[in-house]
Design a protein around this motif. Structure first.
Motif, PDB file in Angstrom:
ATOM      1  N   GLN A 162       0.829  -1.204   0.000  1.00 11.32           N
ATOM      2  CA  GLN A 162       0.000   0.000   0.000  1.00 11.32           C
ATOM      3  C   GLN A 162       0.868   1.261   0.000  1.00 11.32           C
ATOM      4  OE1 GLN A 162      -0.635   2.404   2.553  1.00 11.32           O
ATOM      5  NE2 GLN A 162      -2.509   3.317   1.741  1.00 11.32           N
ATOM      6  N   GLU A 165       2.282   1.831  -3.503  1.00  9.58           N
ATOM      7  CA  GLU A 165       1.220   2.204  -4.438  1.00  9.58           C
ATOM      8  C   GLU A 165       0.880   3.692  -4.310  1.00  9.58           C
ATOM      9  OE1 GLU A 165      -1.615   2.005  -7.393  1.00  9.58           O
ATOM     10  OE2 GLU A 165      -0.137   0.469  -6.836  1.00  9.58           O
ATOM     11  N   THR A 244      -3.250  -5.502  -0.465  1.00  8.40           N
ATOM     12  CA  THR A 244      -3.072  -4.293  -1.268  1.00  8.40           C
ATOM     13  C   THR A 244      -3.783  -3.070  -0.714  1.00  8.40           C
ATOM     14  OG1 THR A 244      -4.950  -4.907  -2.674  1.00  8.40           O
ATOM     15  CG2 THR A 244      -2.770  -5.631  -3.390  1.00  8.40           C
ATOM     16  N   GLU A 245      -4.694  -3.259   0.227  1.00 11.35           N
ATOM     17  CA  GLU A 245      -5.538  -2.152   0.679  1.00 11.35           C
ATOM     18  C   GLU A 245      -5.253  -1.675   2.100  1.00 11.35           C
ATOM     19  OE1 GLU A 245      -9.582  -3.302   0.136  1.00 11.35           O
ATOM     20  OE2 GLU A 245      -9.272  -3.973  -1.937  1.00 11.35           O
ATOM     21  N   GLU A 247      -3.780  -0.258   5.507  1.00 11.11           N
ATOM     22  CA  GLU A 247      -2.787   0.766   5.812  1.00 11.11           C
ATOM     23  C   GLU A 247      -1.636   0.213   6.640  1.00 11.11           C
ATOM     24  OE1 GLU A 247      -4.785   3.935   7.746  1.00 11.11           O
ATOM     25  OE2 GLU A 247      -5.947   4.533   5.975  1.00 11.11           O
TER      26      GLU A 247
END
Length: 254
Positions: A162, A165, A244-245, A247
């Protein structure tokens, strides 16, 4: 390390050995990060101690405690707390808050403690700083050795996927009339942050460097250290971890 996070790998300045020893001991580190959300951190402590169901007056080690803000809050929750940090200046400041059940000491997290603790917390990405990657394994082994028979340990780390990204390559952050010029990038498996600023006619440059450890990396290290990974969460409300999401990468182990 502040984890606002597209990555570049251009030629960048070399990082001095043990960058954390110099940067964390300066007043500018605390100026730059003075706006951190401490209420969110306290909610995290509430949720974490409730989840672990720590007994009354449990002994807690806050490993890499900085100036001790979270150690103080844990102590207010009723726990007997030791805050430990490599920064002598931070511990000097933290020691102003000592009481019968709250103490602080200068300590290298690679070294185990003689005392055994019911809980050991390593919070807010205070791991993966070392020049030698082997020291990460050494630190995990030290944490394991410092736990009581029924104790639990927690590492709260950035979620690397994350962070990369959403990485902000460059920004200027002004705090207390100081303009901090910040550059971020990924290089050789580490996330770097170059910090340049001027104050009182003097120019300063500091570098933060943190190993980009993924859940898989931690799992391999923990297996080698003989550690049992019990649970994984993705934020301070202890919601499920998504690769991927999420925090955060919050790991409970013993």
């Amino acid at each position: 390390m502040s984890e606002s996070s597209k990555s570049s790998t251009d030629n960048q300045p070399q990082t001095p050995v043990n960058w954390y020893s110099s940067w964390f001991d300066t007043p500018y580190y605390h100026i730059l990060y003075k706006d951190r959300n401490y209420r969110e951190a306290q909610v995290f402590m509430d949720n974490l101690t409730h989840y672990l169901n720590l007994p009354e007056k449990a002994t807690v080690l806050d490993l890499a405690c900085g100036k001790g803000r979270h150690s103080i809050y844990l102590n207010q929750l009723g726990f007997t707390v030791l805050g430990a940090d490599l920064s002598e200046n931070s511990i000097t400041e933290a020691n102003k808050n000592t009481n019968e059940t709250l103490h602080f000491k200068v300590h290298d997290m690679r070294e185990p403690f003689e005392e055994k603790y019911d809980a050991i917390f390593n919070l807010f990405t205070s791991f993966g700083y070392f020049e030698n990657d082997e020291d990460n394994l050494t630190t995990l082994k030290a944490i394991k050795e410092s736990l009581s028979e029924y104790g639990f340990a927690v590492i709260d780390f950035m979620n690397v996927a994350q962070v990369l990204e959403t990485l902000v390559p460059e920004e200027t952050k002004t705090v207390d009339e100081i303009d901090f010029q910040i550059k971020r990038y990924l290089k050789e498996g580490h996330i770097y942050k170059e910090i340049d600023f001027e104050d009182k006619g003097q120019k300063f440059h500091f570098t933060e460097k943190v190993k980009a450890l993924t859940l898989k990396d931690f799992e391999e290290l923990m297996e080698e250290a003989g550690i049992y990974l019990l649970d994984i969460f993705g934020d301070y409300k202890l919601k499920k971890f998504h690769k991927t999401e999420s925090e955060r990468l919050i790991m409970i182990f013993k």
